[in-house]
Scaffold this active site. Structure first.
Site, short mmCIF file in Angstrom:
data_model
loop_
_atom_site.label_atom_id
_atom_site.label_comp_id
_atom_site.label_asym_id
_atom_site.label_seq_id
_atom_site.Cartn_x
_atom_site.Cartn_y
_atom_site.Cartn_z
N LYS A 60 15.77 1.39 -11.27
CA LYS A 60 14.78 0.93 -10.28
C LYS A 60 14.44 -0.54 -10.47
CE LYS A 60 12.04 4.18 -11.77
NZ LYS A 60 12.98 4.94 -12.62
N GLN A 69 9.16 6.28 -13.09
CA GLN A 69 9.68 7.64 -13.34
C GLN A 69 10.63 8.09 -12.22
OE1 GLN A 69 5.93 7.20 -13.78
NE2 GLN A 69 6.82 6.32 -15.61
N ASP A 72 14.84 6.22 -14.99
CA ASP A 72 15.86 5.34 -15.57
C ASP A 72 17.12 5.24 -14.71
OD1 ASP A 72 14.14 5.01 -17.75
OD2 ASP A 72 14.94 6.82 -18.72
N GLY A 122 9.90 2.00 -18.17
CA GLY A 122 10.63 0.90 -18.79
C GLY A 122 11.67 0.46 -17.78
N HIS A 123 11.43 -0.66 -17.10
CA HIS A 123 12.34 -1.12 -16.05
C HIS A 123 13.06 -2.37 -16.52
CE1 HIS A 123 9.83 1.02 -12.69
NE2 HIS A 123 10.21 1.83 -13.66
P1 GDP Z 1 14.60 2.08 -14.47
O1 GDP Z 1 13.59 2.67 -15.38
O2 GDP Z 1 14.91 2.96 -13.31
O3 GDP Z 1 14.29 0.67 -14.03
O4 GDP Z 1 15.96 1.99 -15.31
P2 GDP Z 1 16.11 1.50 -16.84
O5 GDP Z 1 15.94 0.02 -16.88
O6 GDP Z 1 15.27 2.32 -17.74
O7 GDP Z 1 17.60 1.93 -17.14
C1 GDP Z 1 18.66 1.48 -16.35
C2 GDP Z 1 19.65 0.70 -17.25
O8 GDP Z 1 20.86 0.55 -16.56
C3 GDP Z 1 19.19 -0.68 -17.59
O9 GDP Z 1 19.70 -1.03 -18.86
C4 GDP Z 1 19.85 -1.57 -16.52
O10 GDP Z 1 20.07 -2.91 -16.93
C5 GDP Z 1 21.15 -0.85 -16.35
N1 GDP Z 1 21.76 -0.91 -15.01
C6 GDP Z 1 21.15 -0.87 -13.79
N2 GDP Z 1 22.07 -0.82 -12.82
C7 GDP Z 1 23.28 -0.82 -13.43
C8 GDP Z 1 24.63 -0.74 -12.96
O11 GDP Z 1 24.92 -0.65 -11.78
N3 GDP Z 1 25.62 -0.73 -13.93
C9 GDP Z 1 25.33 -0.80 -15.27
N4 GDP Z 1 26.36 -0.78 -16.14
N5 GDP Z 1 24.08 -0.88 -15.73
C10 GDP Z 1 23.08 -0.87 -14.82
P1 IMO Z 2 11.02 4.89 -15.80
O1 IMO Z 2 10.04 4.31 -14.80
C1 IMO Z 2 12.33 8.43 -17.98
C2 IMO Z 2 9.20 11.23 -19.23
C3 IMO Z 2 8.92 11.39 -20.72
C4 IMO Z 2 8.50 12.84 -20.76
C5 IMO Z 2 7.70 13.00 -19.46
C6 IMO Z 2 6.20 12.89 -19.62
O2 IMO Z 2 11.53 3.91 -16.80
O3 IMO Z 2 12.10 5.62 -15.08
P2 IMO Z 2 4.58 10.83 -20.01
O4 IMO Z 2 4.49 9.84 -21.13
O5 IMO Z 2 4.83 10.19 -18.68
O6 IMO Z 2 3.44 11.79 -19.96
O7 IMO Z 2 5.88 11.74 -20.36
O8 IMO Z 2 8.19 11.99 -18.58
N1 IMO Z 2 9.12 9.86 -18.72
C7 IMO Z 2 10.19 9.12 -18.36
N2 IMO Z 2 11.50 9.38 -18.45
N3 IMO Z 2 11.91 7.26 -17.43
C8 IMO Z 2 10.59 6.99 -17.31
O9 IMO Z 2 10.12 5.93 -16.65
C9 IMO Z 2 9.66 7.93 -17.82
N4 IMO Z 2 8.31 7.97 -17.90
C10 IMO Z 2 7.99 9.16 -18.44
O10 IMO Z 2 10.07 11.13 -21.49
O11 IMO Z 2 9.62 13.66 -20.68
MG MG Z 3 13.36 3.19 -17.39
#
Ligand code: GDP
Ligand code: IMO
Ligand code: MG
Length: 428
Positions: free
Chosen positions: A16, A223, A13, A40-41
């Site tokens: 990415k 991840q 998170d 979840g991207h």
């Molecule tokens: P990922 O799993 O690595 O793709 O990240 P997630 O989407 O799960 O979580 C990142 C969150 O931060 C999302 O809600 C993005 O829209 C938000 N985000 C990404 N870059 C930035 C940033 O530079 N500033 C802010 N405020 N939000 C960001």
């Molecule tokens: P993105 O790509 C954050 C965590 C779960 C749990 C562990 C194992 O959005 O960054 P799993 O279902 O993969 O066997 O769970 O990994 N986990 C993540 N945490 N971002 C993710 O993906 C994750 N995918 C799995 O919360 O701790």
């Molecule tokens: Mg994510």
């Protein structure tokens, strides 16, 4: 310009999705190489927000070919609902390619994930419950179902029966659940075959040919480094290799083709699920990071655990991935703190430790040693260049860079595509 890898440098998170989307306009292929719909991207384009779980973020860039590599685990029902959702919003998904060697998450894998977690009780991993671990376990145990198996009913039936033999013993005798009927599973899996067919390809061949033709290929990790099955905080990890080497095995591309490995690094730290987290905050600062950063899981809706930046982890990510650059995200979230603590080392059983300990016991005992950096109060979301940032924000970025062991080539100051400060070009 050959291949680039973009991966999470912390516990996932990090942003990415946003970073991949940003580079999507300059690359020909975006490839997911591991994980599945546990990811979840989030991508924000104008006033539109997309949450992608299984599909590579390049799906939102029309010129780009999105690829699901052999190292990914695919839940076909999730894939179709994601494709439907995007089609309804006018996104063309017809260029998608899926490896025939990718493994399928079957309904019994999801069941096993959930019952195993329940059985572990307070020792649970806190998985996303999507069947990820059990599907990779089947792959390693050589009883997995692959995408290509959907096109041979007899092989599929034999494989599902083989996979269910042991599992049904476990489900009925240990977990006290009903046995799963192989015929029903086969029937369900076969309903996906025809819709999947146009996407199925020899993605290893496609990607290597593209690289031979000097096309640009971007590997998008799911991840993060600390969730890696080999290099993460085992057993509180996912069941694949998000680290850079995973791109090679998960896509069938040799390491000599990869010229750049970009670590996505949040300006503070978050984690979802169980496991050690030295800089975790249980106070008002933690709540504020969660609130201002919108730190709620995109996949499971769980609140993310929040804490200060941990440079020990960032250095570790640099090392195990051979990072060439960082993309620092969410710097804007730190606006408003008078002072910002940054963890520079750990204290473990009375000793100062500069690097991530390999021992699980030591890591559980690690207490953060903080240095405090001055904060800033100016709104930075409109900053377009590094010099637009307040002096203290610049100093914070430079300090993180010095501690983390690789240059910071871009800074996120908001979730939108244009809310980014580019310092060095990633694609040149
Ligand atoms: P990922 O799993 O690595 O793709 O990240 P997630 O989407 O799960 O979580 C990142 C969150 O931060 C999302 O809600 C993005 O829209 C938000 N985000 C990404 N870059 C930035 C940033 O530079 N500033 C802010 N405020 N939000 C960001
Ligand atoms: P993105 O790509 C954050 C965590 C779960 C749990 C562990 C194992 O959005 O960054 P799993 O279902 O993969 O066997 O769970 O990994 N986990 C993540 N945490 N971002 C993710 O993906 C994750 N995918 C799995 O919360 O701790
Ligand atoms: Mg994510």
């Amino acid at each position: 310009m050959p291949a680039l890898v973009l991966l999470g440098a912390q516990w996932g998170d990090e942003g990415k999705g946003k970073a991949t989307d940003l580079l999507g306009g300059s690359v020909d292929y975006v490839v997911r190489y591991q994980g599945g719909n546990n990811a979840g991207h989030t991508v924000v384009v104008g006033d539109q927000k997309y949450a992608l779980h299984l599909l590579p973020s390049g799906i939102l860039t029309p010129e780009c070919t999105p690829v699901i590599g052999n190292g990914v685990v695919v839940d076909p029902s999730v894939l179709f609902s994601e494709l439907n959702g995007l089609n309804e919003r006018g996104v063309d998904t017809s260029k998608l390619l899926i490896s025939g060697n990718a493994h399928i998450i079957t309904p019994y894998n999801v069941t096993v994930d959930k019952v195993t977690e329940r059985f572990l009780g307070k020792r649970k991993i806190g998985t996303t419950g999507r069947g990820i671990g059990p599907t990779y376990a089947d792959k390693i145990n050589r009883v997995g179902i692959r995408v290509q198996d959907l096109y041979d009913e007899s092989i599929l039936t034999q494989k599902v029966e083989a996979a269910l033999d042991g599992k049904n013993q476990l489900l009925t005798k240990v977990f006290n659940r009903r046995a799963i009927e192989a015929g029903q599973v086969v029937e369900e899996l076969l309903t996906y075959a025809e819709r999947l067919r146009p996407y199925v390809a020899d993605t290893v061949l496609v990607l290597n040919k593209a690289l031979d033709e000097n096309k640009v290929v971007l590997f998008e990790g799911g991840q993060g480094t600390l969730l890696d099955i080999d290099h993460g905080t085992y057993p509180f990890v996912t069941s694949s290799n998000p680290t850079a080497g995973g791109a090679c095995t998960g896509a069938g591309v040799g390491p000599t083709k990869i010229s750049r490995v970009i670590g996505i690094l949040k300006a503070y730290t978050t984690r979802v699920g169980s496991g050690p987290f030295p800089t975790e905050l249980f106070d008002a600062d933690g709540d504020a990071l969660r609130r201002i950063g919108g730190e709620r899981g995109v996949t499971t809706g769980r609140d993310r655990r929040c804490g200060w930046f941990d440079a020990v982890i960032a250095r570790y990510a640099t090392r195990v991935n051979g990072l060439t650059d960082f993309f620092l995200t969410k710097l804007d979230v730190l606006t408003g703190w008078d002072e910002i603590p940054v963890c520079v080392a750990y204290e473990i059983d009375g000793k100062r430790v500069e690097e991530l300990p390999y021992s699980q016991t030591d890591f559980h005992h690690a207490k953060p040693i903080y240095e405090t950096l001055p904060g800033w109060s100016e709104d930075i979301t409109k900053a377009k260049s590094f010099s637009d940032l307040p002096k203290n924000a610049q100093a914070y970025v430079r300090a993180l860079e010095d501690m983390s062991g690789a240059p910071i080539s871009a800074i996120g100051v908001g979730p939108g595509r244009d809310e980014t400060i580019e310092i060095n070009s990633f694609i040149s």
